[in-house]
Design a protein around this motif. Structure first.
Motif, mmCIF file in Angstrom:
data_model
loop_
_atom_site.group_PDB
_atom_site.id
_atom_site.type_symbol
_atom_site.label_atom_id
_atom_site.label_comp_id
_atom_site.label_asym_id
_atom_site.label_seq_id
_atom_site.Cartn_x
_atom_site.Cartn_y
_atom_site.Cartn_z
ATOM 1 N N ASN A 1 15.913 37.523 62.107
ATOM 2 C CA ASN A 1 15.832 38.788 61.391
ATOM 3 C C ASN A 1 15.814 38.528 59.887
ATOM 4 O O ASN A 1 16.669 37.819 59.363
ATOM 5 C CB ASN A 1 17.020 39.681 61.765
ATOM 6 N N LEU A 2 14.849 39.094 59.184
ATOM 7 C CA LEU A 2 14.720 38.853 57.745
ATOM 8 C C LEU A 2 15.751 39.622 56.931
ATOM 9 O O LEU A 2 16.005 39.280 55.784
ATOM 10 C CB LEU A 2 13.309 39.226 57.274
ATOM 11 N N ARG A 3 16.349 40.664 57.520
ATOM 12 C CA ARG A 3 17.314 41.458 56.752
ATOM 13 C C ARG A 3 18.741 40.948 56.894
ATOM 14 O O ARG A 3 19.491 40.915 55.942
ATOM 15 C CB ARG A 3 17.221 42.919 57.172
ATOM 16 N N ASN A 4 19.137 40.545 58.121
ATOM 17 C CA ASN A 4 20.533 40.121 58.296
ATOM 18 C C ASN A 4 20.685 38.699 58.829
ATOM 19 O O ASN A 4 21.797 38.224 59.002
ATOM 20 C CB ASN A 4 21.288 41.106 59.202
ATOM 21 N N GLY A 5 19.579 37.993 59.116
ATOM 22 C CA GLY A 5 19.645 36.595 59.521
ATOM 23 C C GLY A 5 19.983 36.349 60.978
ATOM 24 O O GLY A 5 20.091 35.202 61.390
ATOM 25 N N SER A 6 20.170 37.408 61.781
ATOM 26 C CA SER A 6 20.506 37.199 63.195
ATOM 27 C C SER A 6 19.300 36.618 63.934
ATOM 28 O O SER A 6 18.168 36.773 63.517
ATOM 29 C CB SER A 6 20.941 38.513 63.842
ATOM 30 N N LYS A 7 19.582 35.946 65.069
ATOM 31 C CA LYS A 7 18.517 35.302 65.833
ATOM 32 C C LYS A 7 18.344 35.993 67.173
ATOM 33 O O LYS A 7 19.272 36.597 67.698
ATOM 34 C CB LYS A 7 18.822 33.824 66.043
ATOM 35 N N LEU A 8 17.141 35.841 67.723
ATOM 36 C CA LEU A 8 16.795 36.502 68.968
ATOM 37 C C LEU A 8 15.746 35.654 69.676
ATOM 38 O O LEU A 8 14.841 35.120 69.027
ATOM 39 C CB LEU A 8 16.227 37.888 68.636
ATOM 40 N N ASN A 9 15.872 35.508 70.994
ATOM 41 C CA ASN A 9 14.832 34.834 71.784
ATOM 42 C C ASN A 9 14.117 35.885 72.608
ATOM 43 O O ASN A 9 14.754 36.653 73.328
ATOM 44 C CB ASN A 9 15.444 33.779 72.707
ATOM 45 N N GLU A 10 12.797 35.915 72.512
ATOM 46 C CA GLU A 10 12.000 36.914 73.229
ATOM 47 C C GLU A 10 10.866 36.226 73.966
ATOM 48 O O GLU A 10 10.361 35.194 73.530
ATOM 49 C CB GLU A 10 11.396 37.932 72.252
ATOM 50 N N ARG A 11 10.441 36.846 75.076
ATOM 51 C CA ARG A 11 9.256 36.400 75.802
ATOM 52 C C ARG A 11 8.154 37.411 75.548
ATOM 53 O O ARG A 11 8.349 38.611 75.714
ATOM 54 C CB ARG A 11 9.522 36.352 77.300
ATOM 55 N N PHE A 12 6.998 36.893 75.147
ATOM 56 C CA PHE A 12 5.837 37.758 74.942
ATOM 57 C C PHE A 12 4.724 37.279 75.868
ATOM 58 O O PHE A 12 4.297 36.129 75.783
ATOM 59 C CB PHE A 12 5.355 37.695 73.486
ATOM 60 N N ARG A 13 4.266 38.168 76.752
ATOM 61 C CA ARG A 13 3.120 37.837 77.605
ATOM 62 C C ARG A 13 1.850 38.039 76.776
ATOM 63 O O ARG A 13 1.875 38.688 75.745
ATOM 64 C CB ARG A 13 3.105 38.739 78.835
ATOM 65 N N SER A 14 0.748 37.486 77.217
ATOM 66 C CA SER A 14 -0.487 37.587 76.441
ATOM 67 C C SER A 14 -0.966 39.038 76.352
ATOM 68 O O SER A 14 -1.662 39.407 75.406
ATOM 69 C CB SER A 14 -1.575 36.702 77.033
ATOM 70 N N ALA A 15 -0.572 39.883 77.303
ATOM 71 C CA ALA A 15 -0.986 41.288 77.273
ATOM 72 C C ALA A 15 -0.127 42.119 76.303
ATOM 73 O O ALA A 15 -0.530 43.216 75.912
ATOM 74 C CB ALA A 15 -0.901 41.887 78.668
ATOM 75 N N ASP A 16 1.052 41.606 75.917
ATOM 76 C CA ASP A 16 1.920 42.344 74.992
ATOM 77 C C ASP A 16 1.303 42.381 73.601
ATOM 78 O O ASP A 16 0.786 41.376 73.119
ATOM 79 C CB ASP A 16 3.304 41.681 74.896
ATOM 80 N N LYS A 17 1.384 43.550 72.974
ATOM 81 C CA LYS A 17 0.881 43.696 71.600
ATOM 82 C C LYS A 17 2.070 43.785 70.654
ATOM 83 O O LYS A 17 3.035 44.483 70.936
ATOM 84 C CB LYS A 17 0.043 44.971 71.460
ATOM 85 N N VAL A 18 2.002 43.048 69.530
ATOM 86 C CA VAL A 18 3.058 43.094 68.525
ATOM 87 C C VAL A 18 2.434 43.357 67.164
ATOM 88 O O VAL A 18 1.321 42.931 66.883
ATOM 89 C CB VAL A 18 3.867 41.776 68.434
ATOM 90 N N GLU A 19 3.199 44.082 66.324
ATOM 91 C CA GLU A 19 2.754 44.370 64.959
ATOM 92 C C GLU A 19 2.989 43.146 64.092
ATOM 93 O O GLU A 19 4.115 42.663 64.001
ATOM 94 C CB GLU A 19 3.560 45.530 64.370
ATOM 95 N N ARG A 20 1.940 42.656 63.466
ATOM 96 C CA ARG A 20 2.101 41.540 62.528
ATOM 97 C C ARG A 20 2.139 42.128 61.126
ATOM 98 O O ARG A 20 1.298 42.924 60.751
ATOM 99 C CB ARG A 20 0.938 40.571 62.662
ATOM 100 N N VAL A 21 3.155 41.724 60.361
ATOM 101 C CA VAL A 21 3.367 42.272 59.023
ATOM 102 C C VAL A 21 2.937 41.242 57.994
ATOM 103 O O VAL A 21 3.261 40.062 58.109
ATOM 104 C CB VAL A 21 4.872 42.624 58.815
ATOM 105 N N ARG A 22 2.220 41.691 56.996
ATOM 106 C CA ARG A 22 1.845 40.815 55.885
ATOM 107 C C ARG A 22 2.802 41.086 54.737
ATOM 108 O O ARG A 22 2.966 42.216 54.314
ATOM 109 C CB ARG A 22 0.417 41.090 55.429
#
Length: 187
Positions: A45-66
């Motif tokens: 997390n860029l705001r508080n530094g916490s960590k997370l493990n996630e699984r993303f399948r190829s069909a999942d859509k995620v927002e990419r931020v610039r």
């Protein structure tokens, strides 16, 4: 914002996920014997530094931020906050000193660093890849000890300990790589 597939996530990408901004730290593409392939992504997390493990399948859509990158000049430190100035607009911002983590000692007065912004919020700071430092303490140079690929400990003027080649002496200026925190070359 562009949406990308789960299998297109790369380390360093910034994603909008679970109502937060997350940076992909590590990405492993897994193809199990049964079922579809997926990307196992370690997020920070860029705001508080916490960590997370996630699984993303190829069909999942995620927002990419610039993130917008701006050069900022370091002015001074005040109560655990680092004060930077935009070199174009002369606007000043404050960032917490722990944002740089173990690389904090390499920040020098007047140094220009890259700060990443999301809208008007400063999220991340990156030091230059190479910084010149002075050695204040190391073992003396021993003649004839250059054959073996051995390194010796040295203390820099900012208090950081690095390993240097045996031919480097006290009061010499060296270049240190801030990403690996290792000796790079003589200055």
């Amino acid at each position: 914002m562009p949406k990308i597939n789960g299998n297109e996530i790369r380390p360093g990408n910034v994603l909008e996920h679970n109502d937060g901004l997350w940076a992909a730290v590590k990405v492993d593409h897994v193809k199990p014997g049964k079922g579809g392939a997926f990307a196992q992504v370690e997020l920070r997390n860029l705001r508080n530094g916490s960590k997370l493990n996630e699984r993303f399948r190829s069909a999942d859509k995620v927002e990419r931020v610039r993130l917008e990158q701006k050069d900022q000049q370091f002015l001074y430190e005040n109560d655990g906050m680092l004060v930077f100035m935009d070199s174009e607009s002369y606007e000043q911002i404050e960032l917490p000193a722990d944002l740089l983590g173990e690389r904090r000692p390499f920040l020098q007065d007047g140094m220009t660093i890259v700060v990443e912004f999301y809208e008007s919020e400063a999220l991340n700071a990156t030091l230059p890849q190479k910084v010149v430092c002075k050695i204040v303490e190391t073992e003396p140079v021993v003649k004839g000890q250059t054959a073996a690929n051995s390194f010796k400990p040295a203390v820099l003027d900012n208090g950081v300990k690095v390993m240097v080649p045996p031919f480097i002496g006290q009061d010499e200026m060296i270049v240190v790589n801030t990403e690996t925190m290792e000796y790079s070359e003589r200055a």
